[in-house]
Design a protein around this motif. Sequence first.
Motif, PDB file in Angstrom:
ATOM      1  N   TYR A 169      37.814  13.326 -38.693  1.00 48.30           N
ATOM      2  CA  TYR A 169      37.817  13.186 -40.150  1.00 48.30           C
ATOM      3  C   TYR A 169      37.362  11.791 -40.570  1.00 48.30           C
ATOM      4  O   TYR A 169      36.638  11.624 -41.545  1.00 48.30           O
ATOM      5  N   GLU A 170      37.761  10.779 -39.828  1.00 43.07           N
ATOM      6  CA  GLU A 170      37.413   9.399 -40.172  1.00 43.07           C
ATOM      7  C   GLU A 170      36.065   8.971 -39.579  1.00 43.07           C
ATOM      8  O   GLU A 170      35.734   7.792 -39.587  1.00 43.07           O
ATOM      9  N   ASP A 171      35.302   9.912 -39.055  1.00 43.59           N
ATOM     10  CA  ASP A 171      33.961   9.674 -38.499  1.00 43.59           C
ATOM     11  C   ASP A 171      33.940   8.684 -37.345  1.00 43.59           C
ATOM     12  O   ASP A 171      32.952   7.994 -37.117  1.00 43.59           O
ATOM     13  N   GLN A 172      35.024   8.620 -36.598  1.00 49.62           N
ATOM     14  CA  GLN A 172      35.020   7.795 -35.395  1.00 49.62           C
ATOM     15  C   GLN A 172      34.230   8.499 -34.299  1.00 49.62           C
ATOM     16  O   GLN A 172      33.550   7.857 -33.507  1.00 49.62           O
ATOM     17  N   ILE A 173      34.353   9.816 -34.270  1.00 52.84           N
ATOM     18  CA  ILE A 173      33.562  10.668 -33.372  1.00 52.84           C
ATOM     19  C   ILE A 173      33.219  11.927 -34.159  1.00 52.84           C
ATOM     20  O   ILE A 173      33.883  12.258 -35.138  1.00 52.84           O
ATOM     21  N   ASN A 174      32.181  12.636 -33.694  1.00 55.61           N
ATOM     22  CA  ASN A 174      31.891  13.921 -34.338  1.00 55.61           C
ATOM     23  C   ASN A 174      32.504  15.045 -33.502  1.00 55.61           C
ATOM     24  O   ASN A 174      33.017  14.819 -32.411  1.00 55.61           O
ATOM     25  N   LYS A 175      32.426  16.265 -34.025  1.00 50.97           N
ATOM     26  CA  LYS A 175      33.103  17.374 -33.348  1.00 50.97           C
ATOM     27  C   LYS A 175      32.503  17.672 -31.972  1.00 50.97           C
ATOM     28  O   LYS A 175      33.206  18.115 -31.073  1.00 50.97           O
ATOM     29  N   TYR A 176      31.229  17.374 -31.785  1.00 49.49           N
ATOM     30  CA  TYR A 176      30.595  17.619 -30.487  1.00 49.49           C
ATOM     31  C   TYR A 176      31.030  16.580 -29.459  1.00 49.49           C
ATOM     32  O   TYR A 176      31.250  16.899 -28.287  1.00 49.49           O
ATOM     33  N   GLU A 177      31.155  15.336 -29.907  1.00 52.56           N
ATOM     34  CA  GLU A 177      31.658  14.283 -29.009  1.00 52.56           C
ATOM     35  C   GLU A 177      33.112  14.566 -28.628  1.00 52.56           C
ATOM     36  O   GLU A 177      33.506  14.391 -27.472  1.00 52.56           O
ATOM     37  N   ALA A 178      33.910  15.008 -29.606  1.00 51.36           N
ATOM     38  CA  ALA A 178      35.309  15.355 -29.338  1.00 51.36           C
ATOM     39  C   ALA A 178      35.393  16.511 -28.346  1.00 51.36           C
ATOM     40  O   ALA A 178      36.234  16.510 -27.442  1.00 51.36           O
ATOM     41  N   ALA A 179      34.510  17.488 -28.512  1.00 57.11           N
ATOM     42  CA  ALA A 179      34.504  18.640 -27.608  1.00 57.11           C
ATOM     43  C   ALA A 179      34.249  18.201 -26.171  1.00 57.11           C
ATOM     44  O   ALA A 179      34.942  18.629 -25.247  1.00 57.11           O
ATOM     45  N   GLY A 180      33.264  17.325 -25.986  1.00 58.98           N
ATOM     46  CA  GLY A 180      32.970  16.848 -24.640  1.00 58.98           C
ATOM     47  C   GLY A 180      34.067  15.951 -24.088  1.00 58.98           C
ATOM     48  O   GLY A 180      34.439  16.045 -22.917  1.00 58.98           O
ATOM     49  N   TYR A 193      40.897  21.335 -35.471  1.00 57.12           N
ATOM     50  CA  TYR A 193      41.824  20.200 -35.403  1.00 57.12           C
ATOM     51  C   TYR A 193      41.616  19.276 -36.603  1.00 57.12           C
ATOM     52  O   TYR A 193      42.571  18.763 -37.180  1.00 57.12           O
ATOM     53  N   MET A 194      40.357  19.055 -36.967  1.00 55.42           N
ATOM     54  CA  MET A 194      40.064  18.203 -38.117  1.00 55.42           C
ATOM     55  C   MET A 194      40.591  18.852 -39.398  1.00 55.42           C
ATOM     56  O   MET A 194      41.189  18.186 -40.240  1.00 55.42           O
ATOM     57  N   ARG A 195      40.405  20.150 -39.523  1.00 52.55           N
ATOM     58  CA  ARG A 195      40.916  20.872 -40.701  1.00 52.55           C
ATOM     59  C   ARG A 195      42.439  20.814 -40.759  1.00 52.55           C
ATOM     60  O   ARG A 195      43.032  20.646 -41.821  1.00 52.55           O
ATOM     61  N   LEU A 212      44.255  15.908 -47.692  1.00 55.12           N
ATOM     62  CA  LEU A 212      43.048  15.116 -47.913  1.00 55.12           C
ATOM     63  C   LEU A 212      41.929  16.012 -48.437  1.00 55.12           C
ATOM     64  O   LEU A 212      41.902  17.212 -48.149  1.00 55.12           O
ATOM     65  N   PRO A 213      40.972  15.449 -49.168  1.00 51.32           N
ATOM     66  CA  PRO A 213      39.851  16.262 -49.653  1.00 51.32           C
ATOM     67  C   PRO A 213      38.895  16.607 -48.511  1.00 51.32           C
ATOM     68  O   PRO A 213      38.825  15.885 -47.516  1.00 51.32           O
ATOM     69  N   PRO A 214      38.158  17.696 -48.643  1.00 49.92           N
ATOM     70  CA  PRO A 214      37.169  18.044 -47.617  1.00 49.92           C
ATOM     71  C   PRO A 214      36.119  16.939 -47.486  1.00 49.92           C
ATOM     72  O   PRO A 214      35.796  16.259 -48.454  1.00 49.92           O
ATOM     73  N   LYS A 215      35.631  16.784 -46.275  1.00 54.94           N
ATOM     74  CA  LYS A 215      34.566  15.812 -46.052  1.00 54.94           C
ATOM     75  C   LYS A 215      33.293  16.317 -46.711  1.00 54.94           C
ATOM     76  O   LYS A 215      32.996  17.504 -46.660  1.00 54.94           O
ATOM     77  N   THR A 216      32.556  15.419 -47.307  1.00 55.05           N
ATOM     78  CA  THR A 216      31.253  15.801 -47.850  1.00 55.05           C
ATOM     79  C   THR A 216      30.231  15.628 -46.748  1.00 55.05           C
ATOM     80  O   THR A 216      30.272  14.657 -45.995  1.00 55.05           O
ATOM     81  N   SER A 217      29.322  16.577 -46.655  1.00 54.08           N
ATOM     82  CA  SER A 217      28.314  16.498 -45.606  1.00 54.08           C
ATOM     83  C   SER A 217      27.285  15.438 -45.962  1.00 54.08           C
ATOM     84  O   SER A 217      26.946  15.230 -47.121  1.00 54.08           O
ATOM     85  N   LYS A 218      26.813  14.770 -44.944  1.00 55.50           N
ATOM     86  CA  LYS A 218      25.796  13.749 -45.130  1.00 55.50           C
ATOM     87  C   LYS A 218      24.427  14.416 -45.160  1.00 55.50           C
ATOM     88  O   LYS A 218      24.183  15.368 -44.422  1.00 55.50           O
ATOM     89  N   PRO A 219      23.532  13.931 -45.998  1.00 51.33           N
ATOM     90  CA  PRO A 219      22.188  14.512 -45.991  1.00 51.33           C
ATOM     91  C   PRO A 219      21.503  14.244 -44.649  1.00 51.33           C
ATOM     92  O   PRO A 219      21.611  13.150 -44.097  1.00 51.33           O
ATOM     93  N   ARG A 220      20.856  15.239 -44.143  1.00 48.42           N
ATOM     94  CA  ARG A 220      20.161  15.108 -42.855  1.00 48.42           C
ATOM     95  C   ARG A 220      18.711  14.761 -43.105  1.00 48.42           C
ATOM     96  O   ARG A 220      18.082  15.316 -43.991  1.00 48.42           O
ATOM     97  N   ASP A 221      18.167  13.868 -42.296  1.00 45.96           N
ATOM     98  CA  ASP A 221      16.766  13.515 -42.506  1.00 45.96           C
ATOM     99  C   ASP A 221      15.843  14.152 -41.472  1.00 45.96           C
ATOM    100  O   ASP A 221      14.657  14.215 -41.656  1.00 45.96           O
ATOM    101  N   TYR A 222      16.380  14.654 -40.366  1.00 38.94           N
ATOM    102  CA  TYR A 222      15.611  15.335 -39.334  1.00 38.94           C
ATOM    103  C   TYR A 222      14.426  14.514 -38.841  1.00 38.94           C
ATOM    104  O   TYR A 222      13.445  15.054 -38.358  1.00 38.94           O
ATOM    105  N   GLY A 223      14.490  13.204 -39.002  1.00 39.45           N
ATOM    106  CA  GLY A 223      13.410  12.346 -38.528  1.00 39.45           C
ATOM    107  C   GLY A 223      12.158  12.384 -39.375  1.00 39.45           C
ATOM    108  O   GLY A 223      11.119  11.898 -38.970  1.00 39.45           O
TER     109      GLY A 223
END
Length: 123
Positions: free
Chosen positions: A16-27, A39-41, A49-60
Amino acid sequence: MKYTKKERMNIGRQIYEDQINKYEAAGKYGISAQTAREYMRMYRNTNHLPPKTSKPRDYGLAKAKVIPEAAKLDEYQKMSKEDLISALIDARIREERLKLGYEVVEEDDSKKKLITYVKKTAK
């Protein structure tokens, strides 16, 4: 259950605090990304707490300028209606070609060069 409630809340807090993402946590913790998300939910709902807002993706992709430069505005103001329509059509054609992964560049009056950006189109 592999982790205690306190450990799950800690994993959820990190996500939730963006220390790691869900994929890093999974590994890191040997769980699935979906479980990490749950777990984050759980952490978010327990702490009201309010839901996290998604960050805009730039896809490079390159960022397009939204506002034309002042010099371009002067050029557009000097153009006739027919020239503006032609420029708009050309811009839309170029945009569609870029979506398909290629661009046509004119080297001189008689030659055109095709530049391919992707090996396969999305279709």
